[in-house]
Design an enzyme around this catalytic site. Structure first.
Site, PDB file in Angstrom:
ATOM      1  N   LYS A  25      47.923   7.879   3.537  1.00 40.84           N
ATOM      2  CA  LYS A  25      48.970   7.058   2.824  1.00 40.84           C
ATOM      3  C   LYS A  25      50.361   7.586   3.068  1.00 40.84           C
ATOM      4  O   LYS A  25      50.687   7.032   3.209  1.00 40.84           O
ATOM      5  CB  LYS A  25      49.000   6.958   0.803  1.00 40.84           C
ATOM      6  CG  LYS A  25      50.272   6.950  -0.160  1.00 40.84           C
ATOM      7  CD  LYS A  25      49.648   6.962  -0.929  1.00 40.84           C
ATOM      8  CE  LYS A  25      49.913   7.571  -1.837  1.00 40.84           C
ATOM      9  NZ  LYS A  25      51.945   8.260  -2.409  1.00 40.84           N
ATOM     10  N   ASN A  26      50.527   9.270   2.565  1.00 42.40           N
ATOM     11  CA  ASN A  26      51.867   9.619   2.659  1.00 42.40           C
ATOM     12  C   ASN A  26      52.409   9.795   3.262  1.00 42.40           C
ATOM     13  O   ASN A  26      53.400   9.199   3.884  1.00 42.40           O
ATOM     14  CB  ASN A  26      51.587  10.694   1.508  1.00 42.40           C
ATOM     15  CG  ASN A  26      51.747  10.533   0.488  1.00 42.40           C
ATOM     16  OD1 ASN A  26      51.650   9.824  -0.430  1.00 42.40           O
ATOM     17  ND2 ASN A  26      50.797  12.148  -0.290  1.00 42.40           N
ATOM     18  N   CYS A 121      57.176   8.802 -12.498  1.00 41.25           N
ATOM     19  CA  CYS A 121      55.758   8.469 -12.730  1.00 41.25           C
ATOM     20  C   CYS A 121      55.276   9.723 -13.625  1.00 41.25           C
ATOM     21  O   CYS A 121      56.090   9.928 -13.979  1.00 41.25           O
ATOM     22  CB  CYS A 121      55.661   8.337 -11.680  1.00 41.25           C
ATOM     23  SG  CYS A 121      55.241   9.360 -10.529  1.00 41.25           S
ATOM     24  N   ARG A 126      61.159  13.338 -11.172  1.00 46.21           N
ATOM     25  CA  ARG A 126      61.621  13.177  -9.599  1.00 46.21           C
ATOM     26  C   ARG A 126      62.490  12.712  -9.327  1.00 46.21           C
ATOM     27  O   ARG A 126      62.351  11.993  -8.363  1.00 46.21           O
ATOM     28  CB  ARG A 126      60.060  11.870  -9.080  1.00 46.21           C
ATOM     29  CG  ARG A 126      58.509  11.486  -9.308  1.00 46.21           C
ATOM     30  CD  ARG A 126      58.101  12.898  -9.035  1.00 46.21           C
ATOM     31  NE  ARG A 126      57.186  12.764  -8.484  1.00 46.21           N
ATOM     32  CZ  ARG A 126      56.513  11.680  -7.185  1.00 46.21           C
ATOM     33  NH1 ARG A 126      55.772  10.936  -8.229  1.00 46.21           N
ATOM     34  NH2 ARG A 126      55.765  11.935  -6.352  1.00 46.21           N
ATOM     35  N   ASP A 308      48.084  17.720  -4.898  1.00 42.12           N
ATOM     36  CA  ASP A 308      47.514  15.888  -5.153  1.00 42.12           C
ATOM     37  C   ASP A 308      46.017  15.885  -5.601  1.00 42.12           C
ATOM     38  O   ASP A 308      45.412  15.457  -5.854  1.00 42.12           O
ATOM     39  CB  ASP A 308      47.655  15.330  -3.670  1.00 42.12           C
ATOM     40  CG  ASP A 308      48.985  14.969  -4.265  1.00 42.12           C
ATOM     41  OD1 ASP A 308      49.496  14.548  -3.066  1.00 42.12           O
ATOM     42  OD2 ASP A 308      49.793  14.540  -4.903  1.00 42.12           O
ATOM     43  N   ARG A 400      46.857   2.013  -5.702  1.00 40.52           N
ATOM     44  CA  ARG A 400      48.424   2.293  -5.051  1.00 40.52           C
ATOM     45  C   ARG A 400      48.023   3.722  -4.069  1.00 40.52           C
ATOM     46  O   ARG A 400      48.930   3.144  -2.831  1.00 40.52           O
ATOM     47  CB  ARG A 400      49.274   2.930  -5.439  1.00 40.52           C
ATOM     48  CG  ARG A 400      49.398   1.567  -6.774  1.00 40.52           C
ATOM     49  CD  ARG A 400      50.239   2.630  -7.387  1.00 40.52           C
ATOM     50  NE  ARG A 400      51.393   2.905  -6.169  1.00 40.52           N
ATOM     51  CZ  ARG A 400      52.417   4.596  -6.517  1.00 40.52           C
ATOM     52  NH1 ARG A 400      52.404   3.958  -7.637  1.00 40.52           N
ATOM     53  NH2 ARG A 400      52.887   4.613  -6.254  1.00 40.52           N
TER      54      ARG A 400
HETATM   55  C1  EPZ Z   1      55.432  14.222  -1.802  1.00 38.03           C
HETATM   56  O1  EPZ Z   1      56.186  13.421  -3.360  1.00 38.03           O
HETATM   57  C2  EPZ Z   1      53.900  12.636  -2.146  1.00 38.03           C
HETATM   58  N1  EPZ Z   1      54.139  11.744  -2.291  1.00 38.03           N
HETATM   59  C3  EPZ Z   1      52.954  13.360  -3.564  1.00 38.03           C
HETATM   60  O2  EPZ Z   1      51.842  12.352  -3.619  1.00 38.03           O
HETATM   61  C4  EPZ Z   1      52.790  14.961  -3.078  1.00 38.03           C
HETATM   62  O3  EPZ Z   1      52.478  15.514  -4.670  1.00 38.03           O
HETATM   63  C5  EPZ Z   1      54.034  15.743  -3.417  1.00 38.03           C
HETATM   64  O4  EPZ Z   1      55.273  15.390  -1.704  1.00 38.03           O
HETATM   65  C6  EPZ Z   1      54.294  17.268  -3.354  1.00 38.03           C
HETATM   66  O5  EPZ Z   1      52.947  17.269  -1.515  1.00 38.03           O
HETATM   67  C7  EPZ Z   1      54.535  11.047  -1.449  1.00 38.03           C
HETATM   68  O6  EPZ Z   1      54.538  11.522   0.564  1.00 38.03           O
HETATM   69  C8  EPZ Z   1      55.348   9.559  -0.757  1.00 38.03           C
HETATM   70  P1  EPZ Z   1      57.949  16.673  -3.398  1.00 38.03           P
HETATM   71  P2  EPZ Z   1      57.725  14.172  -2.881  1.00 38.03           P
HETATM   72  O7  EPZ Z   1      59.723  16.383  -2.328  1.00 38.03           O
HETATM   73  O8  EPZ Z   1      57.928  13.961  -1.623  1.00 38.03           O
HETATM   74  C9  EPZ Z   1      61.466  18.243  -6.336  1.00 38.03           C
HETATM   75  C10 EPZ Z   1      50.306  11.022  -4.215  1.00 38.03           C
HETATM   76  O9  EPZ Z   1      49.355  11.237  -5.081  1.00 38.03           O
HETATM   77  N2  EPZ Z   1      62.248  17.898  -6.011  1.00 38.03           N
HETATM   78  O10 EPZ Z   1      58.105  17.704  -2.403  1.00 38.03           O
HETATM   79  O11 EPZ Z   1      58.187  13.437  -4.156  1.00 38.03           O
HETATM   80  C11 EPZ Z   1      60.050  17.314  -7.338  1.00 38.03           C
HETATM   81  O12 EPZ Z   1      60.466  17.528  -8.488  1.00 38.03           O
HETATM   82  C12 EPZ Z   1      51.979  11.880  -4.638  1.00 38.03           C
HETATM   83  O13 EPZ Z   1      50.352  10.623  -3.234  1.00 38.03           O
HETATM   84  C13 EPZ Z   1      63.176  18.016  -6.250  1.00 38.03           C
HETATM   85  O14 EPZ Z   1      63.538  18.788  -7.359  1.00 38.03           O
HETATM   86  O15 EPZ Z   1      57.548  15.169  -3.427  1.00 38.03           O
HETATM   87  C14 EPZ Z   1      59.074  18.637  -7.305  1.00 38.03           C
HETATM   88  O16 EPZ Z   1      59.063  18.699  -8.809  1.00 38.03           O
HETATM   89  C15 EPZ Z   1      51.779  12.848  -6.182  1.00 38.03           C
HETATM   90  N3  EPZ Z   1      64.434  17.587  -5.833  1.00 38.03           N
HETATM   91  C16 EPZ Z   1      58.796  19.335  -5.565  1.00 38.03           C
HETATM   92  O17 EPZ Z   1      60.626  18.722  -6.069  1.00 38.03           O
HETATM   93  C17 EPZ Z   1      64.034  17.065  -4.692  1.00 38.03           C
HETATM   94  O18 EPZ Z   1      65.224  16.342  -4.123  1.00 38.03           O
HETATM   95  C18 EPZ Z   1      57.987  18.690  -5.213  1.00 38.03           C
HETATM   96  O19 EPZ Z   1      58.640  17.303  -4.624  1.00 38.03           O
HETATM   97  C19 EPZ Z   1      62.817  16.485  -4.769  1.00 38.03           C
HETATM   98  C20 EPZ Z   1      61.999  17.143  -4.725  1.00 38.03           C
END
Ligand code: EPZ
Length: 422
Positions: A25-26, A121, A126, A308, A400
């Protein structure tokens, strides 16, 4: 009136047999938008047949791309040369959080993008400040127009040192940099398998990206990207969810079409609990026919234990011998599913980013509500373990990210079916 459904599960049935993992998915949520960077049509194979991909199909079509999507054959043929818009309506971008990848792709190809800020979410705030930081460094002027992020500028390479490891930020800035003039360096980059898969896809179109999978990615911008056919990697989170379900039901399941090296953090934890795990080539066998031990589980960025799988794993831990500690380091609100599991008899104490789960002899079936994708999967696993019937409401969250999860589980012997809610 929108039809409402629930998943009705009669538990205590060990899962037995063989199943397979769908496409990731991701990775797909980034590879499909990345086709917008191309000057020719591309074919993407092994796409999971899930709601988020259906939303992406509608968005690309709205932008003017010619898209031939066969969800049953999991193939999308996309001709981006007819795209005539760089704005994604709010109504679309709110349907799918990962619509933020359209920012990097549209900005990277056209020097402009307008996309709604992604919704939060139920696993915490996020933000996308790191994505925006990268776009600015590449020459983008950011205009925040009432909930819509508007980026405009002439792209040129830069050095982006992320303030924290972000999967989305790494991928999104990589998309924008692929055609930027000059060289870009991404420091403190995420190393997830899907980061590597997106870089491989871009390189298959003629991009020049090195170092994906390490904490420093180097991108030489190229003026042209040619068409390609690409097969996305299997979904390591779906594979992990199926592995956990096999152990949670004390079953014996062979999972085909996965990449065992992507599963090593989970495999190590299952072995620590006393679960039998045997990995070979592109398949993993998971078997458990006795009790399992409690553990300390800490989520980290790849190659650490994936956030995840924290929620599905917590279902397995409700029956472990002893008290487990689950420390969620990535998101600030990813324990909501535990409130629902308490209704099934789980013994849980939450303190800050740590959940203490005391193993109990059994869970009891109950009506529960999914509040997010992986939390919903965790409730399904808890239902497979519980005595009696569990009803999981809001299964659309699960749809989803999992391709007809109940079909895969029922083919492994689970007593699970989707019922309309009167
Ligand atoms: C991706 O989300 C995945 N989603 C998430 O999977 C997954 O949990 C996550 O990576 C971590 O592996 C998709 O790929 C569509 P991050 P993403 O940016 O990219 C903070 C699922 O269940 N952050 O690595 O949003 C953020 O708040 C979903 O498949 C900032 O502060 O995750 C989080 O605490 C859920 N500022 C941490 O970093 C930013 O600009 C990691 O977020 C970006 C992120």
């Amino acid at each position: 009136m929108v039809d409402c459904y629930k998943l009705s599960i009669r538990g205590e049935v060990p899962l037995h047999g063989e199943t397979f993992v769908s496409g990731g998915k991701n990775t797909s949520l980034a590879v499909v938008p990345a086709v917008l960077l191309c000057d020719e049509p591309c074919t993407i194979e092994n796409l999971p047949d899930i709601e988020d991909i259906h939303v992406l199909y509608r968005i690309l079509t709205h932008l003017g791309a010619k898209v031939d999507y066969n969800n049953k054959e999991r193939r999308m043929v996309i001709d981006p040369t007819t795209v005539d818009k760089t704005a994604v309506p709010f109504a679309y971008s709110q349907q799918m959080r990962a619509s933020y990848y359209l920012m990097g792709a549209l900005f990277g190809r056209y020097g402009e993008a307008q996309v709604g800020y992604p919704g939060g979410c139920d696993i915490g705030s996020r933000p996308i400040d790191q994505h925006i930081k990268g776009f600015r460094l590449l020459g983008g002027e950011i205009l925040d127009e009432s909930g819509m992020l508007h980026i405009k500028g002439t792209l040129s390479g830069s050095i982006v040192n992320f303030d924290m490891i972000t999967v989305g930020g790494t991928i999104n800035v990589m998309l924008a940099a692929a055609r930027a003039k000059g060289n870009t360096v991404l420091m403190h980059a995420a190393k997830e398998p899907h980061v590597v898969d997106v870089a491989s896809f871009l390189n298959s179109m003629g991009a020049n990206i090195k170092g994906a999978g390490t904490d420093t990615i180097r991108i030489k911008g190229v003026p042209h990207l040619h068409g390609t056919s690409y097969t996305v990697i299997p979904d390591q989170i779906e594979a992990g969810t199926l592995m956990i379900a096999a152990a949670a039901t004390r079953g014996d399941v062979l999972i085909h079409g996965c990449i065992p090296t992507h599963m090593e953090a989970l495999t190590a934890k299952l072995l620590e609990m006393g679960v039998f795990v045997n990995s070979q080539d592109d398949r993993i066998r998971v078997r458990l026919n006795k009790g399992h031990r409690s553990i300390r589980l800490t989520t980290q960025e790849y190659p650490g234990f994936p956030t995840d799988l924290q929620q599905p794993m917590s279902a397995l831990l409700t029956r472990a011998g002893g008290t487990s500690e689950v420390i969620e380091n990535i998101f600030d609100n990813r324990f909501k599913h535990l409130d629902e599991m308490r209704r099934m008899g789980a013994q849980v104490i939450i303190s800050g980013k740590t959940a203490y789960i005391e193993g109990v002899p059994e869970l009891r079936g109950a009506p529960v509500t999914a509040t997010d994708l992986r939390g919903g999967a965790a409730l399904v696993i808890a239902g497979l373990m519980a005595k009696g019937v569990t009803e999981v409401y809001n299964p659309d969250f699960i749809d989803r990210g999992y391709e007809r999860l109940e079909d895969k589980l029922s083919r492994l012997g689970a007593d699970i079916r989707r019922e309309r809610v009167e």
